[in-house]
Scaffold this motif. Structure first.
Motif, PDB file in Angstrom:
ATOM      1  N   GLY A 132       0.781  -1.225   0.000  1.00  0.00           N
ATOM      2  CA  GLY A 132       0.000   0.000   0.000  1.00  0.00           C
ATOM      3  C   GLY A 132       0.812   1.274   0.000  1.00  0.00           C
ATOM      4  O   GLY A 132       0.321   2.323  -0.428  1.00  0.00           O
ATOM      5  N   THR A 133       2.059   1.226   0.473  1.00  0.00           N
ATOM      6  CA  THR A 133       2.887   2.432   0.522  1.00  0.00           C
ATOM      7  C   THR A 133       3.539   2.743  -0.817  1.00  0.00           C
ATOM      8  O   THR A 133       4.151   3.802  -0.968  1.00  0.00           O
ATOM      9  N   LEU A 134       3.421   1.842  -1.783  1.00  0.00           N
ATOM     10  CA  LEU A 134       3.979   2.066  -3.113  1.00  0.00           C
ATOM     11  C   LEU A 134       2.882   2.507  -4.069  1.00  0.00           C
ATOM     12  O   LEU A 134       1.694   2.302  -3.825  1.00  0.00           O
ATOM     13  N   THR A 135       3.289   3.096  -5.173  1.00  0.00           N
ATOM     14  CA  THR A 135       2.329   3.492  -6.194  1.00  0.00           C
ATOM     15  C   THR A 135       1.919   2.277  -7.021  1.00  0.00           C
ATOM     16  O   THR A 135       2.525   1.204  -6.931  1.00  0.00           O
ATOM     17  N   VAL A 136       0.897   2.462  -7.835  1.00  0.00           N
ATOM     18  CA  VAL A 136       0.442   1.381  -8.710  1.00  0.00           C
ATOM     19  C   VAL A 136       1.563   0.955  -9.648  1.00  0.00           C
ATOM     20  O   VAL A 136       1.824  -0.243  -9.839  1.00  0.00           O
ATOM     21  N   ARG A 137       2.262   1.917 -10.215  1.00  0.00           N
ATOM     22  CA  ARG A 137       3.343   1.604 -11.152  1.00  0.00           C
ATOM     23  C   ARG A 137       4.494   0.882 -10.450  1.00  0.00           C
ATOM     24  O   ARG A 137       5.083  -0.058 -11.001  1.00  0.00           O
ATOM     25  N   GLU A 138       4.832   1.289  -9.234  1.00  0.00           N
ATOM     26  CA  GLU A 138       5.927   0.646  -8.507  1.00  0.00           C
ATOM     27  C   GLU A 138       5.584  -0.804  -8.165  1.00  0.00           C
ATOM     28  O   GLU A 138       6.463  -1.674  -8.200  1.00  0.00           O
ATOM     29  N   ASN A 139       4.335  -1.077  -7.836  1.00  0.00           N
ATOM     30  CA  ASN A 139       3.929  -2.463  -7.589  1.00  0.00           C
ATOM     31  C   ASN A 139       4.063  -3.307  -8.846  1.00  0.00           C
ATOM     32  O   ASN A 139       4.526  -4.453  -8.796  1.00  0.00           O
ATOM     33  N   LEU A 140       3.670  -2.747  -9.980  1.00  0.00           N
ATOM     34  CA  LEU A 140       3.786  -3.482 -11.239  1.00  0.00           C
ATOM     35  C   LEU A 140       5.249  -3.664 -11.632  1.00  0.00           C
ATOM     36  O   LEU A 140       5.622  -4.697 -12.204  1.00  0.00           O
ATOM     37  N   GLN A 141       6.087  -2.677 -11.333  1.00  0.00           N
ATOM     38  CA  GLN A 141       7.514  -2.814 -11.623  1.00  0.00           C
ATOM     39  C   GLN A 141       8.134  -3.939 -10.805  1.00  0.00           C
ATOM     40  O   GLN A 141       8.997  -4.677 -11.300  1.00  0.00           O
ATOM     41  N   PHE A 142       7.696  -4.094  -9.562  1.00  0.00           N
ATOM     42  CA  PHE A 142       8.197  -5.183  -8.725  1.00  0.00           C
ATOM     43  C   PHE A 142       7.796  -6.534  -9.306  1.00  0.00           C
ATOM     44  O   PHE A 142       8.613  -7.465  -9.376  1.00  0.00           O
ATOM     45  N   SER A 143       6.539  -6.650  -9.735  1.00  0.00           N
ATOM     46  CA  SER A 143       6.080  -7.902 -10.333  1.00  0.00           C
ATOM     47  C   SER A 143       6.829  -8.204 -11.626  1.00  0.00           C
ATOM     48  O   SER A 143       7.230  -9.347 -11.872  1.00  0.00           O
ATOM     49  N   ALA A 144       7.033  -7.188 -12.452  1.00  0.00           N
ATOM     50  CA  ALA A 144       7.731  -7.399 -13.722  1.00  0.00           C
ATOM     51  C   ALA A 144       9.194  -7.760 -13.501  1.00  0.00           C
ATOM     52  O   ALA A 144       9.755  -8.608 -14.210  1.00  0.00           O
ATOM     53  N   ALA A 145       9.828  -7.139 -12.514  1.00  0.00           N
ATOM     54  CA  ALA A 145      11.252  -7.385 -12.275  1.00  0.00           C
ATOM     55  C   ALA A 145      11.518  -8.809 -11.811  1.00  0.00           C
ATOM     56  O   ALA A 145      12.576  -9.379 -12.117  1.00  0.00           O
ATOM     57  N   LEU A 146      10.576  -9.411 -11.081  1.00  0.00           N
ATOM     58  CA  LEU A 146      10.811 -10.735 -10.508  1.00  0.00           C
ATOM     59  C   LEU A 146      10.151 -11.866 -11.291  1.00  0.00           C
ATOM     60  O   LEU A 146      10.563 -13.019 -11.159  1.00  0.00           O
ATOM     61  N   ARG A 147       9.154 -11.564 -12.108  1.00  0.00           N
ATOM     62  CA  ARG A 147       8.432 -12.636 -12.796  1.00  0.00           C
ATOM     63  C   ARG A 147       8.755 -12.726 -14.283  1.00  0.00           C
ATOM     64  O   ARG A 147       8.562 -13.779 -14.887  1.00  0.00           O
ATOM     65  N   LEU A 148       9.216 -11.637 -14.865  1.00  0.00           N
ATOM     66  CA  LEU A 148       9.597 -11.678 -16.271  1.00  0.00           C
ATOM     67  C   LEU A 148      11.048 -12.129 -16.392  1.00  0.00           C
ATOM     68  O   LEU A 148      11.865 -11.857 -15.505  1.00  0.00           O
ATOM     69  N   PRO A 149      11.405 -12.800 -17.466  1.00  0.00           N
ATOM     70  CA  PRO A 149      12.780 -13.312 -17.604  1.00  0.00           C
ATOM     71  C   PRO A 149      13.802 -12.187 -17.691  1.00  0.00           C
ATOM     72  O   PRO A 149      13.501 -11.076 -18.143  1.00  0.00           O
ATOM     73  N   THR A 150      15.003 -12.481 -17.252  1.00  0.00           N
ATOM     74  CA  THR A 150      16.072 -11.479 -17.261  1.00  0.00           C
ATOM     75  C   THR A 150      16.536 -11.153 -18.675  1.00  0.00           C
ATOM     76  O   THR A 150      17.254 -10.166 -18.875  1.00  0.00           O
ATOM     77  N   THR A 151      16.141 -11.965 -19.654  1.00  0.00           N
ATOM     78  CA  THR A 151      16.513 -11.672 -21.041  1.00  0.00           C
ATOM     79  C   THR A 151      15.777 -10.448 -21.578  1.00  0.00           C
ATOM     80  O   THR A 151      16.224  -9.845 -22.555  1.00  0.00           O
ATOM     81  N   MET A 152      14.666 -10.089 -20.956  1.00  0.00           N
ATOM     82  CA  MET A 152      13.941  -8.887 -21.364  1.00  0.00           C
ATOM     83  C   MET A 152      14.649  -7.650 -20.827  1.00  0.00           C
ATOM     84  O   MET A 152      15.088  -7.621 -19.677  1.00  0.00           O
ATOM     85  N   THR A 153      14.757  -6.638 -21.652  1.00  0.00           N
ATOM     86  CA  THR A 153      15.386  -5.390 -21.228  1.00  0.00           C
ATOM     87  C   THR A 153      14.415  -4.584 -20.366  1.00  0.00           C
ATOM     88  O   THR A 153      13.207  -4.846 -20.346  1.00  0.00           O
ATOM     89  N   ASN A 154      14.954  -3.594 -19.661  1.00  0.00           N
ATOM     90  CA  ASN A 154      14.104  -2.734 -18.838  1.00  0.00           C
ATOM     91  C   ASN A 154      13.094  -1.971 -19.694  1.00  0.00           C
ATOM     92  O   ASN A 154      11.966  -1.712 -19.253  1.00  0.00           O
ATOM     93  N   HIS A 155      13.503  -1.608 -20.901  1.00  0.00           N
ATOM     94  CA  HIS A 155      12.587  -0.903 -21.799  1.00  0.00           C
ATOM     95  C   HIS A 155      11.402  -1.793 -22.168  1.00  0.00           C
ATOM     96  O   HIS A 155      10.246  -1.339 -22.179  1.00  0.00           O
ATOM     97  N   GLU A 156      11.670  -3.059 -22.448  1.00  0.00           N
ATOM     98  CA  GLU A 156      10.592  -3.988 -22.793  1.00  0.00           C
ATOM     99  C   GLU A 156       9.668  -4.228 -21.598  1.00  0.00           C
ATOM    100  O   GLU A 156       8.440  -4.333 -21.753  1.00  0.00           O
TER     101      GLU A 156
END
Length: 532
Positions: A132-156
Motif C-alpha cells: 500500500g505504501t507504493l504506487t500502482v506503477r511501482e507495484n507493477l515494476q516489482f512484479s515485472a522485475a521478478l516474474r519476467l525473464p532477465t533476457t527482457m530489457t528494462n525498456h521492454e
C-alpha cells in the motif's frame, strides 16, 4: 418432491428467452485458441483434529467429491453457498492445494499441468495483497522485475507495464499510492484492478480469481466483471468463484459451475441453467435474479422457490413444499445432474480431451523454477522494503524517540556511579539491563511477519522469489534503520552519561556486543517466524 425420476435433458433454444447473452454450448466449443482446463474426478479430503490431549480425535472431512468439468476461454464462474467448496475447487485447479488428500487429474489442453503452472498462470486472491505504501506503477515494476525473464530489457518491461496499465484503465492513478489504513490511496475498484494487473504482467493464458467482487459496491463489481469479460474475449480462460452476483453480472458468464457441500449441482453454459432447473421441477419466478434463485434451490428455501410436480393421475400441477421425509435435497440435485445430458456430454468431452494422459503418473508438485537469480531477488526485495519504510516512517521514528527517552532515563538513574561495592553491583545491574533491552527491543520484528504474511504467502506461491531471498532482503532492509540505529543511539547516550564503559576500558567492545545482541535476537525472531 416425489421420488419419481424427471427427464433432465434440456433442448438448446436458439432464442434468448431469459435475457442472457447468446453464448451456446456450440459457441464455447469454437474457442480453440486459448487454454482449455479440464478436471477429472476431483476429490479432496482434509484431516480435522478436535479435542484436547488424550481426548484428541482426528476426523477426515470431505471437501470435494467427484467433481468433473471443462473450463474454456471465456468467463467461467463457480457459484455456490458459503462453505460449498468454491474456493477449494479454485485452489485445486490452480495447483495451490496440498496434494495430500487430493485425488483426480487436472489437464491443460489434454496434457498434465507443467511444474511451473503456478508461476505461469495468474491468481488474484480475495483480499487485495499489494504494497500500500507504493504506487500502482511501482507495484507493477516489482512484479515485472521478478516474474519476467532477465533476457527482457528494462525498456521492454516498462512497455509491458504501460500496456497493462492502459488495458485496465489505471492511467490516472498509475503514480498514486495504493493506500493503507493510515494513507489515503486509490479506490476499491482501482485497488482490485491493480491486483489483477500484478498477475497480467506475465500475460497468462489462464487467470484465477477468488471472489473478485468481495468488498465492492454493486456498480464497481459490475465494472470489474465487465473488464474480465473484455479480457476473456481476447482468448483468456478466466476462472473465478463468486458468491451472489447481481443479474447484470450473471448474464456475462459463459460457463457456470454450481457447488453445494462439495458436490456438483450443475456444470454447463450459464444461459441453459434455468432451463435445466425447470426440467427438474424448479421454476424461477419472474424478475428474480437467477443467481439468487440457484442459491435458494440449493439451500432449500421454499419461500423463494416454487416446486412444481405433476400428480400421478395427470391432474393439474400443484405447489408444495419439499417433504422432510424425502432424500436430502443436495443428494437429489446431484443425482439429477449425474443423469442429465449435460453430464454425459461433459464426460464424453473429458474422455476425448484426456486421450490417455491421465494414466501417466506425472507429479506436478515439483520445485519451482524461478525466472530470476537469488541476488536479483534480494536487490528488489530490499529496494521495496526501503521504499515501504520511507513511505510509512511512523514506526521507525517512534522507536528512535522511545530509545532516546529510555537512554536518558537510564543515564539519569545510574549517573555518577561510585567505585565501591554498591557501585560494582549497580554497574552489573546496568550491564544486565542494557543487554536485555537490546534483545527484547527486537521483538517488534514480529510485526513484519504479521503485517506482510498474506503478501509473502501469495508472492512466494506465485513464484516471485525464494524464501531465502525474502528473509535476507527483509533482514537487511530492517536491520539498518530499525535495529542498528537505535542500538547506536542508546549505547552512545549511556556511554556519555555513565562512567561504566570508561571504567571497564572496553567501550568499543561493549558497543559491538550490544549491537551483536540486537542483531542476533532480531535474526532468531525472524527464523522462528518463518519456521512457524
Amino acid at each position: 418432491m416425489s421420488s419419481r425420476s424427471y427427464q433432465v435433458s434440456v433442448p438448446v433454444s436458439k432464442r434468448n428467452t431469459n435475457c442472457i447473452p447468446e453464448t451456446t454450448s456450440n459457441d464455447l466449443k469454437t474457442f480453440t485458441g486459448g487454454a482449455v482446463l479440464s478436471f477429472h474426478n476431483i476429490c479432496y479430503r482434509v484431516t480435522v483434529k478436535s479435542g484436547f490431549l488424550l481426548r484428541r480425535k482426528t476426523v477426515e472431512k470431505e471437501i470435494l467429491k467427484n467433481i468433473n468439468g471443462i473450463m474454456k476461454p471465456g468467463l467461467n464462474a463457480i457459484l455456490g453457498p458459503t462453505g460449498g467448496g468454491k474456493s477449494s475447487l479454485l485452489d485445486v485447479l490452480a495447483a495451490r492445494k496440498d496434494p495430500h488428500g487430493l485425488s483426480g487429474d487436472v489437464l491443460i489442453n489434454g496434457a498434465p499441468r507443467p511444474a511451473d503452472f503456478k508461476c505461469n498462470s495468474g491468481y488474484v486472491v480475495q483480499d487485495d495483497v499489494v504494497m500500500g505504501t507504493l504506487t500502482v506503477r511501482e507495484n507493477l515494476q516489482f512484479s515485472a522485475a521478478l516474474r519476467l525473464p532477465t533476457t527482457m530489457t528494462n525498456h521492454e518491461k516498462n512497455e509491458r507495464i504501460n500496456m497493462v496499465i492502459q488495458e485496465l484503465g489505471l492511467d490516472k492513478v498509475a503514480d498514486s499510492k495504493v493506500g493503507t489504513q493510515f494513507i489515503r490511496g486509490v479506490s476499491g475498484g482501482e485497488r482490485k484492478r491493480t491486483s489483477i494487473a500484478m498477475e497480467l504482467i506475465t500475460d497468462p493464458s489462464i487467470l484465477f480469481l477468488d471472489e473478485p467482487t468481495t468488498g465492492l459496491d454493486s456498480s464497481t463489481a459490475n465494472a470489474v466483471l465487465l473488464l474480465l469479460k473484455r479480457m476473456s474475449k481476447q482468448g483468456r480462460t478466466i476462472i473465478f468463484s463468486i458468491h451472489q452476483p447481481r443479474y447484470s453480472i450473471f448474464k456475462l458468464f459463459d460457463s457456470l459451475t454450481l457447488l453445494a457441500s462439495g458436490r456438483l449441482m450443475f456444470h454447463g453454459p450459464a444461459q441453459e441453467a434455468l432451463g435445466y432447473f425447470a426440467s427438474t421441477g424448479y421454476h424461477c419466478e419472474p424478475y428474480n435474479n437467477p443467481a439468487d434463485f440457484f442459491l435458494d434451490v440449493i439451500n432449500g428455501d421454499s419461500c423463494a422457490v416454487v416446486l412444481n410436480r405433476e400428480d400421478t393421475d395427470g391432474e393439474a400441477k400443484e405447489t408444495e413444499e419439499p417433504s422432510k421425509t424425502d432424500t436430502p435435497l443436495i443428494g437429489k440435485l446431484t443425482e439429477f445432474y449425474a443423469n442429465s445430458s449435460f453430464f454425459k456430454e461433459t464426460k464424453a468431452e473429458l474422455e476425448q480431451l484426456s486421450g490417455g494422459q491421465r494414466k501417466k503418473k506425472i507429479s506436478v508438485y515439483k520445485e519451482i523454477t524461478y525466472a530470476t537469480s537469488f541476488c536479483h531477488q534480494l536487490r528488489w526485495i530490499s529496494r521495496r522494503s526501503f521504499k515501504n519504510l520511507l513511505g510509512n516512517p511512523q514506526a521507525s521514528i517512534a522507536q528512535i524517540i522511545v530509545t532516546i527517552v529510555l537512554g536518558l532515563v537510564i543515564g539519569a538513574i545510574f549517573y555518577d556511579l561510585k567505585n565501591d561495592p554498591a557501585g560494582i553491583q549497580n554497574r552489573a545491574g546496568v550491564l544486565f539491563f542494557l543487554t536485555t533491552n537490546q534483545c527484547f527491543s527486537s521483538v517488534s520484528a514480529v510485526e513484519l511477519l504479521v503485517v506482510e504474511k498474506k503478501l509473502f504467502i501469495h508472492e512466494y506461491i506465485s513464484g516471485y522469489y525464494r524464501v531465502s531471498s525474502y528473509f535476507f532482503g527483509k533482514l537487511l532492509s530492517d536491520l539498518l534503520p530499525m535495529r542498528m540505529l537505535p542500538s547506536i543511539i542508546f549505547t552512545s547516550i549511556t556511554y556519555f552519561l555513565l562512567d561504566i564503559f570508561r571504567a571497564v576500558g572496553k567501550s568499543q567492545n561493549r558497543c559491538a556486543l550490544a549491537l551483536m545482541a540486537s542483531v542476533l535476537q532480531h535474526s532468531s525472531i525472524w527464523l522462528c517466524g518463518f519456521a512457524a
